[in-house]
Write an enzyme that holds these catalytic residues in place. Structure first.
Site, PDB file in Angstrom:
ATOM      1  N   GLU A   1      -9.037  -5.823   5.784  1.00  0.00           N
ATOM      2  CA  GLU A   1      -8.092  -4.904   5.130  1.00  0.00           C
ATOM      3  C   GLU A   1      -8.880  -4.125   4.080  1.00  0.00           C
ATOM      4  O   GLU A   1     -10.102  -4.118   4.128  1.00  0.00           O
ATOM      5  CB  GLU A   1      -6.869  -5.671   4.582  1.00  0.00           C
ATOM      6  CG  GLU A   1      -7.207  -6.856   3.703  1.00  0.00           C
ATOM      7  CD  GLU A   1      -7.550  -6.493   2.298  1.00  0.00           C
ATOM      8  OE1 GLU A   1      -6.631  -6.182   1.536  1.00  0.00           O
ATOM      9  OE2 GLU A   1      -8.758  -6.545   1.911  1.00  0.00           O
ATOM     10  N   MET A   2      -8.213  -3.462   3.137  1.00  0.00           N
ATOM     11  CA  MET A   2      -8.953  -2.502   2.307  1.00  0.00           C
ATOM     12  C   MET A   2      -8.743  -2.602   0.792  1.00  0.00           C
ATOM     13  O   MET A   2      -9.194  -1.718   0.072  1.00  0.00           O
ATOM     14  CB  MET A   2      -8.639  -1.078   2.772  1.00  0.00           C
ATOM     15  CG  MET A   2      -9.035  -0.857   4.227  1.00  0.00           C
ATOM     16  SD  MET A   2      -8.919   0.862   4.758  1.00  0.00           S
ATOM     17  CE  MET A   2     -10.309   1.566   3.899  1.00  0.00           C
TER      18      MET A   2
ATOM     19  N   GLY B   1       0.813  -1.209   0.000  1.00  0.00           N
ATOM     20  CA  GLY B   1       0.000   0.000   0.000  1.00  0.00           C
ATOM     21  C   GLY B   1       0.848   1.262   0.000  1.00  0.00           C
ATOM     22  O   GLY B   1       0.567   2.231  -0.707  1.00  0.00           O
TER      23      GLY B   1
ATOM     24  N   SER C   1      -1.295  -6.885  11.763  1.00  0.00           N
ATOM     25  CA  SER C   1      -0.632  -5.791  12.486  1.00  0.00           C
ATOM     26  C   SER C   1      -1.384  -5.395  13.750  1.00  0.00           C
ATOM     27  O   SER C   1      -0.838  -4.740  14.633  1.00  0.00           O
ATOM     28  CB  SER C   1      -0.526  -4.570  11.580  1.00  0.00           C
ATOM     29  OG  SER C   1      -1.826  -4.167  11.156  1.00  0.00           O
ATOM     30  N   ASP C   2      -2.678  -5.753  13.810  1.00  0.00           N
ATOM     31  CA  ASP C   2      -3.496  -5.425  14.980  1.00  0.00           C
ATOM     32  C   ASP C   2      -4.651  -6.413  14.994  1.00  0.00           C
ATOM     33  O   ASP C   2      -4.844  -7.151  14.020  1.00  0.00           O
ATOM     34  CB  ASP C   2      -4.014  -3.975  14.904  1.00  0.00           C
ATOM     35  CG  ASP C   2      -4.689  -3.661  13.582  1.00  0.00           C
ATOM     36  OD1 ASP C   2      -3.976  -3.383  12.607  1.00  0.00           O
ATOM     37  OD2 ASP C   2      -5.928  -3.722  13.508  1.00  0.00           O
TER      38      ASP C   2
HETATM   39  N1  HPA Z   1      -9.164  -2.237   9.201  1.00  0.00           N
HETATM   40  C1  HPA Z   1      -8.934  -2.069   7.908  1.00  0.00           C
HETATM   41  N2  HPA Z   1      -7.733  -2.205   7.362  1.00  0.00           N
HETATM   42  C2  HPA Z   1      -6.709  -2.536   8.162  1.00  0.00           C
HETATM   43  C3  HPA Z   1      -6.878  -2.722   9.529  1.00  0.00           C
HETATM   44  C4  HPA Z   1      -8.173  -2.570  10.066  1.00  0.00           C
HETATM   45  O1  HPA Z   1      -8.393  -2.728  11.271  1.00  0.00           O
HETATM   46  N3  HPA Z   1      -5.662  -3.033  10.058  1.00  0.00           N
HETATM   47  C5  HPA Z   1      -4.779  -3.030   9.031  1.00  0.00           C
HETATM   48  N4  HPA Z   1      -5.411  -2.744   7.884  1.00  0.00           N
END
Ligand code: HPA
Length: 241
Positions: A183-184, A24, A207-208
């Site tokens: 994700e997006m 990204g 990552s989270d």
């Molecule tokens: N939401 C959307 N995209 C992301 C997230 C999330 O929590 N963490 C990393 N990319």
């Protein structure tokens, strides 16, 4: 003066390899090129969406930023597939964990992506067009991860159009239906690949976690990004020339 075949990438088609890694963040593309590729050459800097081509174990591999979200990623993927002869795009990026057995630092490979994006409406497909990964890329990425002893999960992800969603129940629903992470970009990338008759795969680093307060240290974050990049490079190499 260079005649560029597209509007958002200003490059000679010869300057881009058949396989493109697609983080990204354009600065991650720069770091990846400088860390892993021999003789990296910058092929695009329009809007600072940096793209480089170099050699990885003797084969040509490109890496270019996608930007965030379906509109940005699909714009670049469409141009790479349709105007620059790119055959395979490997998204590398971060995702938020949904499933309780998906842990921070895990690698998630998206076999498919459910989504609230309506990008595919343009195709007027009579039904729901399921965005799907290319199986040959997917199989190779799993082999590469296993050979390197990395913990990897394969399954569906959720591609959201809104990072800040006013209806957070969508995350619980996604988890309930067995989706691994949010994700997006992936659904859009997979649709573009299908529409362009090309290959795509998303390799994601967790990552989270949306249902856990745990956070990565910056060192852990770097290590897991490195794992993801090495799996993607190994996979890219198989499909590169
Ligand atoms: N939401 C959307 N995209 C992301 C997230 C999330 O929590 N963490 C990393 N990319």
């Amino acid at each position: 003066m260079l005649q560029s075949p597209s509007s958002s990438i200003y490059a000679d088609p010869e300057a881009i390899a058949k396989v493109v890694l697609f983080p990204g963040d354009p600065l991650r593309a720069k770091t990846l090129a400088e860390t892993y590729l021999e003789k990296p050459v910058l092929f695009n800097s329009v809007r600072n969406m940096l793209g480089y081509t170099g050699l990885y174990r003797g084969r040509r591999v490109s890496v270019m930023g996608s930007g965030m979200g379906v509109p940005s990623a699909t714009l670049y993927a469409h141009e790479l597939y349709n105007f620059y002869g790119v055959e395979s795009i490997l998204r590398i990026g971060t995702a938020g964990g949904l499933a309780s057995d998906v842990l921070l630092r895990d690698i998630v490979i998206a076999s498919t992506a459910s989504t609230n994006s309506h990008y595919c409406d343009q195709y007027a497909f009579p039904g729901l067009l399921a965005p799907a990964a290319d199986f040959s890329l997917l199989r190779r990425a799993v082999e590469a991860a296993e050979a390197a002893g990395k913990r990897v999960r394969v399954g569906g992800v959720f591609t959201t159009d809104s990072f800040y969603n006013a209806a957070p129940a969508v995350n619980e629903k996604s988890r309930d239906f067995g989706l691994l992470a949010v994700e997006m970009e992936t659904a859009g990338l997979y649709w573009e690949a299908m529409a362009s008759h090309k290959r795509a795969l998303s390799i994601l680093s967790i990552s989270d976690h949306l249902f856990s307060p745990e956070q990565l240290t910056s060192q852990e974050r770097q290590d897991s990004l490195r794992d993801m990049m090495e799996i993607a490079l190994d996979t890219a190499w198989t499909f590169a020339e």
